[in-house]
Enzyme design. Structure first.
Site, PDB file in Angstrom:
ATOM      1  N   GLU A 122      -6.200 -40.127  17.438  1.00 23.95           N
ATOM      2  CA  GLU A 122      -5.426 -39.671  18.317  1.00 23.95           C
ATOM      3  C   GLU A 122      -5.503 -40.440  19.782  1.00 23.95           C
ATOM      4  OE1 GLU A 122      -6.271 -35.381  19.283  1.00 23.95           O
ATOM      5  OE2 GLU A 122      -7.748 -35.553  17.859  1.00 23.95           O
ATOM      6  N   SER A 129      -5.258 -32.093  17.252  1.00 22.72           N
ATOM      7  CA  SER A 129      -3.683 -32.604  17.509  1.00 22.72           C
ATOM      8  C   SER A 129      -2.901 -32.259  15.997  1.00 22.72           C
ATOM      9  CB  SER A 129      -3.651 -33.969  17.846  1.00 22.72           C
ATOM     10  OG  SER A 129      -4.065 -34.032  19.164  1.00 22.72           O
ATOM     11  N   TYR A 152       3.787 -32.935  20.700  1.00 21.27           N
ATOM     12  CA  TYR A 152       3.773 -33.888  21.763  1.00 21.27           C
ATOM     13  C   TYR A 152       5.032 -34.498  22.048  1.00 21.27           C
ATOM     14  CZ  TYR A 152      -1.417 -33.699  21.286  1.00 21.27           C
ATOM     15  OH  TYR A 152      -2.620 -33.104  21.290  1.00 21.27           O
ATOM     16  N   ARG A 155      -9.955 -25.416  25.605  1.00 23.03           N
ATOM     17  CA  ARG A 155      -9.050 -24.336  25.484  1.00 23.03           C
ATOM     18  C   ARG A 155      -9.108 -23.771  24.029  1.00 23.03           C
ATOM     19  NH1 ARG A 155      -4.797 -27.836  23.838  1.00 23.03           N
ATOM     20  NH2 ARG A 155      -4.906 -27.200  22.032  1.00 23.03           N
ATOM     21  N   ASP A 214      -7.446 -21.794  20.866  1.00 19.36           N
ATOM     22  CA  ASP A 214      -6.249 -21.575  20.023  1.00 19.36           C
ATOM     23  C   ASP A 214      -6.341 -20.271  19.292  1.00 19.36           C
ATOM     24  OD1 ASP A 214      -5.322 -23.902  21.220  1.00 19.36           O
ATOM     25  OD2 ASP A 214      -5.748 -25.118  19.459  1.00 19.36           O
ATOM     26  N   GLU A 249      -9.753 -22.454  16.813  1.00 15.43           N
ATOM     27  CA  GLU A 249     -10.330 -23.677  17.208  1.00 15.43           C
ATOM     28  C   GLU A 249     -10.623 -23.616  18.640  1.00 15.43           C
ATOM     29  OE1 GLU A 249      -8.368 -27.684  16.972  1.00 15.43           O
ATOM     30  OE2 GLU A 249      -7.573 -26.242  15.356  1.00 15.43           O
ATOM     31  N   ASN A 292     -10.663 -26.508  21.657  1.00 13.36           N
ATOM     32  CA  ASN A 292     -10.716 -27.863  22.275  1.00 13.36           C
ATOM     33  C   ASN A 292     -11.513 -28.270  23.534  1.00 13.36           C
ATOM     34  OD1 ASN A 292      -8.120 -28.789  20.544  1.00 13.36           O
ATOM     35  ND2 ASN A 292      -7.793 -26.704  21.154  1.00 13.36           N
ATOM     36  N   GLY A 314      -5.280 -31.841  25.857  1.00 14.64           N
ATOM     37  CA  GLY A 314      -4.477 -32.934  26.215  1.00 14.64           C
ATOM     38  C   GLY A 314      -4.147 -32.599  27.653  1.00 14.64           C
TER      39      GLY A 314
END
Length: 330
Positions: A27, A155, A225, A264, A266, A280, A282, A286
């Site tokens: 990443e 990602s 992205y 964060r 999800d 998951e 994070n 990002g």
């Protein structure tokens, strides 16, 4: 939710700040985008911040450069998995985001799901598979569609869906290109949402939910992205009661892993009964132009620059020691 207040820390009180970016994970390019955005935001607010690329500089150089705290804008392995956090603990330099253990747990999708399951939190059924034969066995047991995931990647890298038995082998092989540990997970058909979290413990707050609507339901690397085709609905279009319940689920999942600073979650909401399932966590989300935590923060009244300052002001070490010599306060 109530509008969020920016940090009260003065730029001078934050000291000399290294923005860690780049690195050597898969990443890297996303991390460079995040890091450059954070660096520009901090500098625009008068913070003495500089870029630090772990692929080009040794971490011990932070002492030579007189870094008093670190903003971690690294993603994936060797940045989001507890390794950099552990090194910064040894160097005694406070850093943003969760500590060593929480980072190591959250990067491992298998361990994350086990902990959530033990805490009574809903997450899709899964199996760990190490061969195509095991992948086919998991498909028979869990049913199709099935998501194959590289257990230690983010990602959407190493992520492949199998809708038919003939697709299982290729989906497993794609995930295995990125990680020896592959997770086969039941696919939840429904709405995809994400929930950012700021803070720690009982003081942690959930940001407004974002409903993600990707073309064809395919929220892959390109649509995450680079594409402008993905729609992000924030404030969310869910009923208020449902959004509040999902926000509480995200907070519970964050605390269960011992996270702090920011993160964060999800989540998928099953269409048939509106039950939410955690996918998951994070721990270094990002911060690019398409990123979700800044988008949610804006909906709560916090600009990108103020978000960066707030996260930075919360930097500390695992032992709870903050950058005392700078006297920062969140």
């Amino acid at each position: 939710m109530n509008r969020l207040q920016p940090s009260t820390a003065e730029p001078e009180a934050l000291g000399r700040v290294a923005v860690l970016m780049g690195g050597s994970s898969s990443e890297r390019e996303v991390s460079l985008m995040s890091g450059k955005g954070v660096l520009a935001a901090l500098q625009s607010r008068g913070v003495d911040a500089f870029a630090f690329d772990l692929a080009e500089q040794a971490l011990c150089e932070l002492r030579t450069l007189r870094a008093s705290r670190v903003f971690i804008a690294l993603h994936g392995r060797h940045g989001e998995d507890g390794t950099v956090q552990g090194a910064l603990e040894l160097l005694g330099i406070p850093y943003t985001g969760p500590g060593v253990l929480a980072s190591a747990l959250a990067i491992d999708k298998h361990m994350t799901k086990r902990l959530w399951q033990c805490d009574g939190l809903s997450t899709p059924a899964w199996r760990m598979v190490a061969s195509a034969a095991q992948a086919h066995a998991a498909a028979r047991e869990l049913g199709l569609p099935l998501m194959f995931k590289a257990s230690h990647e983010g990602s959407t890298l190493g992520l492949k869906r199998a809708d038919h038995p003939r697709e299982v082998g290729a989906a497993f092989a794609e995930a295995a290109r990125f990680d020896a540990a592959v997770l086969a997970e039941q696919f939840i058909e429904g709405d995809e949402v994400t929930c950012g979290v700021l803070g720690e413990g009982d003081a942690a707050v959930a940001l407004p939910l974002i409903h993600i609507v990707a073309p064809g339901g395919n929220y892959d690397f390109e649509h995450k992205y680079y594409s402008d085709e993905t729609r992000y609905i924030c404030p969310c279009d869910l009923p208020a009661g449902e959004e509040a319940a999902i926000a509480q689920l995200a907070l519970h999942s964050y605390r269960a892993l011992g996270c702090r600073g920011w993160g964060r979650a999800d989540i998928m909401i099953r269409a048939t009964d509106r039950k939410p399932f955690l996918l998951e966590m994070n721990t270094s989300p990002g911060m690019t132009g398409h990123s979700l935590v800044p988008m949610a923060a804006r909906a709560a009244g916090l600009s990108y620059e103020d978000l960066c300052l707030r996260i930075l002001a919360d930097a500390r070490l695992d032992a709870g020691r903050s950058a005392q010599r700078e006297g920062a306060s969140p």
